[in-house]
Structures are given as C-alpha cells and as structure tokens.
Enzyme design. Structure first.
Site, PDB file in Angstrom:
ATOM      1  N   ASP A   1       0.821  -1.211   0.000  1.00  0.00           N
ATOM      2  CA  ASP A   1       0.000   0.000   0.000  1.00  0.00           C
ATOM      3  C   ASP A   1       0.861   1.269   0.000  1.00  0.00           C
ATOM      4  O   ASP A   1       2.062   1.216   0.302  1.00  0.00           O
ATOM      5  CB  ASP A   1      -0.854  -0.027   1.281  1.00  0.00           C
ATOM      6  CG  ASP A   1      -2.280   0.407   1.044  1.00  0.00           C
ATOM      7  OD1 ASP A   1      -2.494   1.219   0.138  1.00  0.00           O
ATOM      8  OD2 ASP A   1      -3.174  -0.043   1.807  1.00  0.00           O
TER       9      ASP A   1
ATOM     10  N   ASP B   1     -10.731   1.498  -3.507  1.00  0.00           N
ATOM     11  CA  ASP B   1     -11.284   1.041  -2.231  1.00  0.00           C
ATOM     12  C   ASP B   1     -12.802   0.961  -2.301  1.00  0.00           C
ATOM     13  O   ASP B   1     -13.443   0.557  -1.332  1.00  0.00           O
ATOM     14  CB  ASP B   1     -10.895   2.012  -1.104  1.00  0.00           C
ATOM     15  CG  ASP B   1      -9.522   1.663  -0.543  1.00  0.00           C
ATOM     16  OD1 ASP B   1      -8.963   0.641  -0.942  1.00  0.00           O
ATOM     17  OD2 ASP B   1      -9.032   2.433   0.304  1.00  0.00           O
TER      18      ASP B   1
HETATM   19  C1  DGJ Z   1      -6.004   1.166   1.794  1.00  0.00           C
HETATM   20  C2  DGJ Z   1      -6.250   0.014   0.893  1.00  0.00           C
HETATM   21  O1  DGJ Z   1      -6.680   0.432  -0.351  1.00  0.00           O
HETATM   22  C3  DGJ Z   1      -7.247  -0.932   1.565  1.00  0.00           C
HETATM   23  O2  DGJ Z   1      -7.580  -1.968   0.699  1.00  0.00           O
HETATM   24  C4  DGJ Z   1      -6.632  -1.445   2.831  1.00  0.00           C
HETATM   25  O3  DGJ Z   1      -5.523  -2.224   2.540  1.00  0.00           O
HETATM   26  C5  DGJ Z   1      -6.249  -0.288   3.716  1.00  0.00           C
HETATM   27  N1  DGJ Z   1      -5.455   0.692   3.044  1.00  0.00           N
HETATM   28  C6  DGJ Z   1      -5.503  -0.783   4.923  1.00  0.00           C
HETATM   29  O4  DGJ Z   1      -5.049   0.232   5.710  1.00  0.00           O
END
Ligand code: DGJ
Length: 717
Positions: free
Chosen positions: A456, A520
């Site tokens: 991430d 997300d």
């Molecule tokens: C942002 C990501 O896009 C999510 O899928 C998840 O992994 C969160 N961060 C975790 O903090």
C-alpha cells in the site's frame, strides 16, 4: 546518413520520420502506410506554405522542439547550465536502425555541451515505445566562458511528443480521487495546452494512465485515437497542445521538481519510456494494443499461472485480528473455492488502528502470540495460499522506527511535513531506511510461506526531499528496486500495487508488480465505471476486482450477489466480505461464481476486451472475445432504469461477422432482478444467429431492475 526518410510499420500502424533539416521530425504517426518506394514524394507532400507574419522560410522544429528551430512553445528538453545553454539547437549525428522495428537518433549541441537521443520501437502489438535521454558532455571551454566545461546541467524536464493530424479534434483522459478513480473527461482540442499533472509523488488517483486525442466523438468501436502513457510511477505530465500556428502535438514525461535532476559532466538522464498507441478502430482498438503489449511480457502473471481467486479480509475484520475469527473465515473461503487468503493491515507492531505501527514490520505478539503460522497453517489446510499486507514506504510517528530514526523521513528545509493518515513518508533513498525495510520485509517473507504481498501507499508525498533536495525520482526508482529485490530473493512472489485503492496504477509499475488494487470502492455500481475506464489501459487480469459485502461499506448501497459477481468477474477476481455471515444460499452462489470464473479465466484473461457503443447511458454492455473469435462472454449491465419501457437491444462487438454464434444466458451467482411479467425474452435460453446480426441488430434485452446485470456466453457453432 544519406537516408532522409525512415519508416516503421507494423500491425496497422506507421511511423514516418524525416531528417532533411538536420533533426528528426515525425511527419506521420497513425494508419499504416504501404512501403515507401519514393521518399522525395512524401517530403513534397508535407511541405508547408510560408506564411506572412512568421519566419522567412518554413520550419518544422522536429522532435526536440527547439526555439532555435523556430518553435514557439515549450522545447522537449528544458534546462540550463547556471543560466546558460538554455536554448540548445541539436544537430543530428546519427540515425540508425538497431533492429527491424527500431530507430535511434542521436543529436548533439556542442556549444551547449549536450547530447540527446531518441529511440522509437514499434512493438508487435503496434505500440511505439519512445525512449529519450540527455547527457551532459560539458561545454568545450574555448566556446564558452571559462569554467563552463565542467559545469553541471540542471534539467527541468525532458518530454516526448508526437504530432497529431489536424483531424484530431477531441481529448479523452481520466481523472479521479480516492473511491472514484478514472472518470472519463472529454474536451475539445483548442488553441493552447490541456495539461494533466501529478505532483503526488506517486502516479496518483487522478492519474490518467493514458491520455488520448481522438477524431470527433470517437467511441469504443469507431474513430481514430492516439494515446500516450508514461511507464512511470512518480510525478508525471501529459499534454495535448495546439499551437497558434495550427499544429497539434501530444506529449508526456516525468514531472521534475526544481533541482531534482542535475547532471554532472558525463552523466545521463534516461526519461521514463513513453508508450504511444494508435487505433483506427476506436478506443477499444487502442485498449487491445495495450493489453496485447502487456500480455507479451514473459513476466506477465498469466504467462506464469492462472490468477488465483482471492479473499482479502480487510472489509471483513479491518484491524480486529483474531485467530478464531480468521480461522472461521479461512474455512468458509476454502469451502467455496477461494485460492488465496490475504491478511490485510493490522498484523504488525503497534498497529491496532491507523495512528501507529507503520515502520515496525514485526508480527505483533499482542495480537499474534504464536506468530502468523497458526493462521497460515489453517489457510493452507483449506487449500489456499497466503498473502500479507505491507505499507513499508511509510512510517507513523508513533512507531519504534520513527522514534529511533526521525531523520529517515522525506522532508525539506528541516520542516516536518503535514501528516496524512497519521503518517510520514520514509525516505527510501536513505540507505539505512532502505535496508531497514528490505531487511524486515525479507525476514517476514523468509520466516513464513507467503505467496503474495499487497503493498500500500496511503498518502501523497509532500516535501519530497532527501536532505532537502527533491527526490521523487530517486524514491520511485527505490521502490522499483525494492520490489525487484524481494522478487529475486523470493522467486514466485507476487506483489499488488495499492495506494489507498487506485493511486499507483501505471505502465511503469506493471514491470515490478503483478496486480493493481483499482479502488477502495467495492460498491458494484461505482466499480462498473472504475473498472471500465481503468481496463482501457490495463489488462483485466492485472486489476483486482472483489465481491464486497451486501451493503457496500463505501456507499451504503445494497446489491445482490448476482450483480456484485457480474461486476467482479472481469478482473483478477476475489472476495472482500465477511463470508462467515453469508447464508448457505449466498455461499452456494459464491461457489457457483468461483467455479464459473475458474472455468473461464483463461478466456477472460487473454481475450479482446470490448465495450459496446450504446446510446442509452443507463445501460451498457461489455465483454471479452477470444482472440480467435471462437467464443465470448458478455455482460449486459442496467446501471439505472432505462429511458423507455423497452430497453434498447443489446448489441455485441468484436465477433466474427460471418460466423454463427449460439448465445445463452448464464447465472453463475443467481438470477438478476427483472421487471417483466415472465421470461418473454426467450432467446436468453439459447439462440443461434450470425455475428453480424449480434453486432448490428443485437438481441432484445430483458427488462432488468436497475443495478442488475446479466451474463451471456457466445460460442461459435
Ligand atoms: C487502503 C487500501 O486500499 C485498503 O484496501 C486497505 O488495505 C487499507 N489501506 C488498509 O489500511
């Protein structure tokens, strides 16, 4: 260099470059031309009139766009040597053909002490890879003020441009934000510059991935399109510009911060590769070239193994890690056919919420007293491989790492940058920080059997300084290096590039990561658009697409499994839902979807992606057609209620016109909600008609409720 006209052609595309004025000048990029047996005729054909009110003879500035060649805009290369060498004029010193499909032009300005090179490689899929570089030769002392010969050259930017024909009228590019990546925007080309820039230190949620110029209202199937993409994950710039003289160009390059690249004598800057795609079969034609190009790479994931169905626990448990709960989740996942189980954020250091822990990549003894092995054992016993989340370019001030090394963050002029999600950016160009991250991640990967990591990057980079000097470029190269090193040490490891969803999806990262988290936003309705536009540039098998919870966490909307599955099917599919809460019927539907997906992923991940042009924006259809035209899978998606009582016919695209296809509806994850009295559209149970019929007349669409989709298989008989 007797030759003055150079022609590359392949797969329906031609690139024509003339060098009569001592500099390479692209005179055509587009439709394939026949072999050129009389070059002078083409040079006559491009001769421009000499207008009043401008220069005394006609000049075409060529690829370097120097002001010294009468170009009245931004040169391709910008920079200076303590204020001098600001206006170079490059003379061609060599034009060679390193291979049948490649041209290399090297030019020099001895007075400025600069050498530049440009190479054009026309790939099998008809894309042009443009590589450019500049070397600081040092200016000869006798031609300049004393001392200049040894001076650094400060590079402000080096972009690649290609000309657009006058009949290119529109711009299509994509903008976005967290939760709503890749929204299409169209504008008319007008005099001036349309610029898309990212200063986020990563390609960014707003990054277009590909910027197109198109003929008037070009669509998915029709019209000509010319697109540029940058193979780069840092700051970037894309432009379409119509000069006041009337010429139009499209350009792309790395966006350099002040002083970011200062070349000492003898040093070279290699610009990120620019990838140019042309199609005279609309946007889908360009998309197909980009997909074929990605799939031709030896390391493309589907050239190694089929994409495993994943379950990511993020929306099921967030950071509430509990072995018993995750064991139950793994057992259900294994039962319905999931192949990869991914433990997301929250397993390390003091990471019980998002205010702490980033930087300490050590399994939390508080949450995982016996380490991760008990969970990995359960995952593997249930027939799945294990994946783990990292965000190791970041550090929370509340972490052991930050307490020990506050100096390892990116910052400028001694200021601590503003926080985002309570985190700072770790300066990976600092050897200590890089070694710390590599060491800790490597230790986890060595201790446990981990097939995949989700990586991430949850904040934009502000004050991107390394000891006060701009370092986005070096930071970007560092993450590439880190990924490559982790893969070298752990053969077979897959990496997913995630940045708060789709904040780092680009054609540079495809060579270092194997999957992108597109957003997300797991709301299937929103995801339809995000997927549709992201998949224009990125092959579907590289895009994570998950079935989210019944009630989407991002929007609060509720969707059937049938709609969520019909949406998740088109990428690298997975689940992101607490399936321990699912009913037996829902689990059977998920299992049905997974087995359909497994049976068809070879087609879904190798075929030609088509998005059918439609006039009612309330519904769309799209599909994947096998490269040999033998079969296809399509979705008809009712986004909102149709304009009329009877929706428009569903048409197909990309089929073989002369072949007959048997089309049937399939319901891998349950039936979609309909708004008709009975199954009056009888063809859904099977109909045999020609490809030509399907692509023109189409089939009468059942009347679906909004936010529903149907899946169809077409098999050539
Ligand atoms: C942002 C990501 O896009 C999510 O899928 C998840 O992994 C969160 N961060 C975790 O903090």
């Amino acid at each position: 260099m007797a030759q003055k006209l150079f022609h590359l052609s392949r797969d329906g595309v031609s690139l024509l470059i003339e060098t009569t004025k001592g500099t390479p000048n692209v005179i055509h990029w587009g439709r394939e031309l026949p072999a050129i047996d009389d070059p002078p005729q083409y040079l006559i054909a491009v001769t421009e009139p000499t207008p009043h009110g401008l220069f005394d003879e006609s000049h075409r500035a060529g690829v370097w766009r120097e002001n010294a060649r009468a170009f009245l805009g931004q040169p391709a290369l910008q920079g200076h040597r303590s204020g001098r060498a600001f206006s170079p004029k490059f003379e061609l010193v060599s034009a060679t053909r390193p291979s049948a499909h490649e041209l290399l032009f090297v030019s020099r300005d001895d007075h400025a002490g600069l050498e530049v090179s440009l190479s054009y490689e026309l790939t099998e899929s008809g894309l042009i890879k443009i590589r450019s570089s500049v070397t600081n030769l040092g200016a000869p002392a006798d031609q300049t003020d004393a001392g200049q010969a040894t001076e650094d050259f400060t590079l402000n930017g080096l972009m690649a441009f290609l000309p657009l024909p006058d009949h290119a009228t529109d711009i299509l590019d994509f903008h976005g934000r967290w939760m709503r990546e890749r929204q299409a925007q169209r504008t008319k080309i007008s005099v001036g510059k349309h610029v898309r820039e990212s200063h986020e230190g990563r390609s960014g949620h707003d990054y277009t991935i590909v910027q197109f110029a198109t003929t008037d209202n070009a669509s998915f199937q029709n019209g000509e399109v010319w697109g540029l993409s940058l193979a780069w994950s840092g700051n970037n710039v894309h432009t379409v510009e119509r000069e006041m003289v009337g010429r139009t160009q499209i350009g792309a390059g790395e966006l350099l911060l002040p002083g970011e690249v200062i070349l000492a004598v003898g040093e070279t800057y290699d610009a990120p590769t620019v990838i140019a795609t042309y199609s005279n079969q609309g946007i889908d034609g360009a998309s197909d070239r980009l997909h074929r190009f990605q799939r031709a790479r030896a390391a493309h994931p589907t050239n190694i193994r089929p994409r495993p169905v994943s379950l990511n626990v993020w929306e099921a448990v967030y950071m509430n890690h509990d072995l018993a709960k995750l064991t139950a989740l793994a057992e259900v996942a294994g039962r319905i056919g999931v192949e990869r189980f991914v433990l997301d954020d929250g397993w390390f250091g003091a990471r019980r919420d998002d205010t702490a822990g980033l930087g300490d990549w050590v399994v939390s003894a508080e949450v995982w007293p016996n380490g991760l092995k008990p969970l990995i054992d359960v995952v593997q016993a249930n027939g799945m491989e294990f994946g783990l989340w990292f965000e190791a370019e970041m550090v929370n001030p509340n972490s052991d790492l930050y307490r020990a090394h506050p100096e390892w963050i990116m910052q400028a002029d001694g200021r601590t940058p503003v926080e985002a999600r309570w985190q700072q950016v770790l300066d990976l160009t600092h050897p200590g920080a890089y070694d710390h991250v590599l060491g800790q991640v490597d230790a986890i990967l060595s201790e446990y059997d981990i097939a995949y990591i989700k990586w991430d990057h949850n904040r934009p980079i502000t004050d991107a300084g390394h000891f006060d000097r701009a370092a986005v470029r070096a930071q970007t190269q560092a993450i590439y290096r880190l990924f490559d090193e982790l893969k070298r040490r752990h053969p077979g490891l897959e990496i997913e590039s995630c940045a708060s969803g789709g904040g780092r999806i680009d054609l540079g990262m495809i060579d270092h990561a194997d999957r992108f988290w597109a957003s997300d936003n797991n709301d299937a309705l929103e995801r339809q658009q995000i997927y549709r536009n992201t998949s224009i540039a990125i092959a579907p098998e590289l895009l994570g697409t998950h079935i989210g919870p019944t009630k989407a966490h991002s929007s609060g909307r509720t969707h059937s499994i049938s709609f969520r599955a019909a949406t998740a099917m088109w990428g690298h599919a997975g689940i992101e839902w607490d399936v321990t809460e699912a009913s037996e019927l829902e689990l059977a539907q998920l299992a049905g979807f997974i087995s359909f997906y497994k049976a068809n992923r070879d087609l879904l991940h190798s075929g030609r992606v088509v998005r059918v042009d439609a006039i009612d924006e309330n519904a769309w259809s799209h599909g994947v057609v096998a490269q040999d035209g033998s079969r296809a899978i399509f979705a008809y998606v009712q986004l909102r209620t149709a304009k009329q009582i009877l929706p428009n016919a569903m048409r197909f695209a990309g089929l073989e016109a002369g072949a007959t296809y048997r089309v049937t509806q399939v319901e891998p994850a349950g039936a979609p909600g309909k708004m008709q009295k009975f199954d009056s559209a009888t063809w859904i149970h099977g109909v045999e008609v020609s490809g030509a019929w399907l692509m023109s007349a189409g089939l009468r669409t059942p009347i679906l409720q909004p936010e529903q989709a149907m899946i169809f298989e077409a098999v050539r008989v």
